[in-house]
Design a protein around this motif. Sequence first.
Motif, PDB file in Angstrom:
ATOM      1  N   THR A  96       8.237   8.285   1.406  1.00 43.93           N
ATOM      2  CA  THR A  96       7.317   7.977   2.454  1.00 43.93           C
ATOM      3  C   THR A  96       6.198   8.916   2.707  1.00 43.93           C
ATOM      4  OG1 THR A  96       8.258   8.439   4.472  1.00 43.93           O
ATOM      5  CG2 THR A  96       8.913   6.577   3.290  1.00 43.93           C
ATOM      6  N   TYR A 135      11.828  -2.906   4.329  1.00 39.23           N
ATOM      7  CA  TYR A 135      11.748  -2.529   2.681  1.00 39.23           C
ATOM      8  C   TYR A 135      13.311  -2.801   2.401  1.00 39.23           C
ATOM      9  CZ  TYR A 135      13.958   1.984   3.497  1.00 39.23           C
ATOM     10  OH  TYR A 135      14.916   2.932   3.443  1.00 39.23           O
ATOM     11  N   ASP A 136      13.651  -2.663   1.043  1.00 41.93           N
ATOM     12  CA  ASP A 136      14.596  -2.709   0.475  1.00 41.93           C
ATOM     13  C   ASP A 136      14.760  -2.399  -0.835  1.00 41.93           C
ATOM     14  OD1 ASP A 136      14.463  -5.113  -0.947  1.00 41.93           O
ATOM     15  OD2 ASP A 136      15.567  -6.359   0.358  1.00 41.93           O
ATOM     16  N   MET A 174       4.399  -5.637   0.283  1.00 46.49           N
ATOM     17  CA  MET A 174       4.834  -4.437  -0.020  1.00 46.49           C
ATOM     18  C   MET A 174       3.395  -3.791  -0.899  1.00 46.49           C
ATOM     19  SD  MET A 174       7.650  -3.512   1.582  1.00 46.49           S
ATOM     20  CE  MET A 174       8.371  -1.954   0.566  1.00 46.49           C
ATOM     21  N   ALA A 212       8.215  -9.244  -3.922  1.00 42.95           N
ATOM     22  CA  ALA A 212       8.997  -7.936  -3.525  1.00 42.95           C
ATOM     23  C   ALA A 212      10.302  -8.107  -2.923  1.00 42.95           C
ATOM     24  CB  ALA A 212       8.212  -7.236  -2.289  1.00 42.95           C
ATOM     25  N   THR A 248       6.268   3.122  -3.318  1.00 39.18           N
ATOM     26  CA  THR A 248       6.180   1.819  -2.725  1.00 39.18           C
ATOM     27  C   THR A 248       6.419   1.970  -1.165  1.00 39.18           C
ATOM     28  OG1 THR A 248       7.020   0.752  -4.580  1.00 39.18           O
ATOM     29  CG2 THR A 248       6.975  -0.607  -2.728  1.00 39.18           C
ATOM     30  N   GLU A 249       5.486   1.482  -0.330  1.00 35.28           N
ATOM     31  CA  GLU A 249       5.789   1.512   1.145  1.00 35.28           C
ATOM     32  C   GLU A 249       5.294   0.108   1.657  1.00 35.28           C
ATOM     33  OE1 GLU A 249       5.586   4.406   4.093  1.00 35.28           O
ATOM     34  OE2 GLU A 249       4.635   5.932   2.824  1.00 35.28           O
ATOM     35  N   GLY A 250       5.671  -0.039   2.922  1.00 35.38           N
ATOM     36  CA  GLY A 250       5.472  -1.388   3.498  1.00 35.38           C
ATOM     37  C   GLY A 250       4.264  -1.320   4.278  1.00 35.38           C
ATOM     38  N   ALA A 286      12.965  -4.181  -3.207  1.00 35.48           N
ATOM     39  CA  ALA A 286      11.476  -4.047  -3.008  1.00 35.48           C
ATOM     40  C   ALA A 286      11.050  -2.936  -3.744  1.00 35.48           C
ATOM     41  CB  ALA A 286      10.983  -4.172  -1.619  1.00 35.48           C
ATOM     42  N   LEU A 287      11.744  -1.996  -3.604  1.00 37.64           N
ATOM     43  CA  LEU A 287      11.469  -0.335  -4.210  1.00 37.64           C
ATOM     44  C   LEU A 287      11.712  -0.666  -5.645  1.00 37.64           C
ATOM     45  CD1 LEU A 287      13.236   2.031  -1.866  1.00 37.64           C
ATOM     46  CD2 LEU A 287      10.962   1.204  -1.846  1.00 37.64           C
TER      47      LEU A 287
END
Length: 410
Positions: free
Chosen positions: A266, A155-156, A368, A397, A284-286, A159-160
């Motif tokens: 998370t 993630y980064d 995501m 994302a 938000t999680e992947g 994306a969040l």
Amino acid sequence: MTRLSRALARTTALAAGLAFAVAAQAQGPQKGVSDGVVKIGILNDQSGVYADFGGRGSVEAAKMAVEDFGGKVLDVPVQIVDADHQNKPDIASNIARQWYDTDRVDAIMELTTSSVALAVQGLSKEKRKITIVDGAATSDLTGKQCTPYGFHWAYDTHALAVGTGGSLVETGGDTWFFLTADYAFGTALQADVTQYVTQKGGKVVGAVRHPLSAQDFSSFLLQAQGSGAKIIGLANAGLDTSNAIKQAAEFGIVQGGQRLAALLFTLAEVHGLGLKAAQGIVLTEGYYWDLDDQARSFAKRYMAKTGKMPNMIQAGTYSSVAHYLKAVKAAGTDDTDAVAAKMRELKVDDFFGRGGTVQANGRMVHDMYLFQVKSPAESKAPWDYYKLLATIPGDKAFLSAKASGCPLTQ
């Protein structure tokens, strides 16, 4: 043979050997593994604020990936080593330097904490070694501080911002106040969310920075409460986020009409906090263990080893180790340049990075997911914590390589 003829023979042999070496170098990397073992280092926080975020769980995930690969690549063993960097860039750099110079580690992965990841990625560029970051967030890793050997996986911050930040703005959360961890990650996350909020017509009314591993958030929360912002953005992670949420409940912030945005939260932190305190939080999680059969299959095996369900950091670590080993196999060598090229060339198609691609800047692009934490009444089984609100396509994302600011792609 005379002394002169022997000297001429030695000179001829030396010249031939030198010519062979030059020719071999010109032909590119030699096939096979340089020292009879492929060694991967998992470097992360194993005792501090992010110990549950990645920690020993990421080490176990890496070992699972090696086991599933058969324990070998190119007929040599694969070894996992690990260390606790204590969230300190100087300690992390010293460990990485020893791993490279003395222990002959081929690649370092996980790298929780953005300041640590940036430091180790910079050292790895100097040493011509591959890093794959799963635990750190800053998009600078594949942006202005990208390197030919640096990859960013799970993630980064962008994306969040698109996921959690975007969803809250679009549902009326148009004024924000940030509680921000005072290091590279917090700064990057606040900046990315701010950009997204303002693009959507929202406004940031204030921000305050707090030290890593803060125990008392009362003064910060009072400032946020007094701002009148609709959304209090928690630009932090791990125990810092959990502690901020607990103390916000004591101040009655949510009951007073403001909303908390846990910008990096998370499954591990939800479990630690409990559904009663975490219910309703959008995140938000992947990866989520209950997304589908593929996700559940990995999670079941991980649970058997660790007693916990994996989050996106731990699942991402498995995926990054597996992809690295596939690239070594495809390249036929552990030569760094050859493996880095194969990592970008090969598709990522596992339970984590479904149909994933690796951009020229090292960013792995994958879907995501936007989730909301269930209430205790909605949860029907242990670890049944999330309901899926939306899938965020990878190209939405993550920034494109061209837009990332990476000098390698300009």
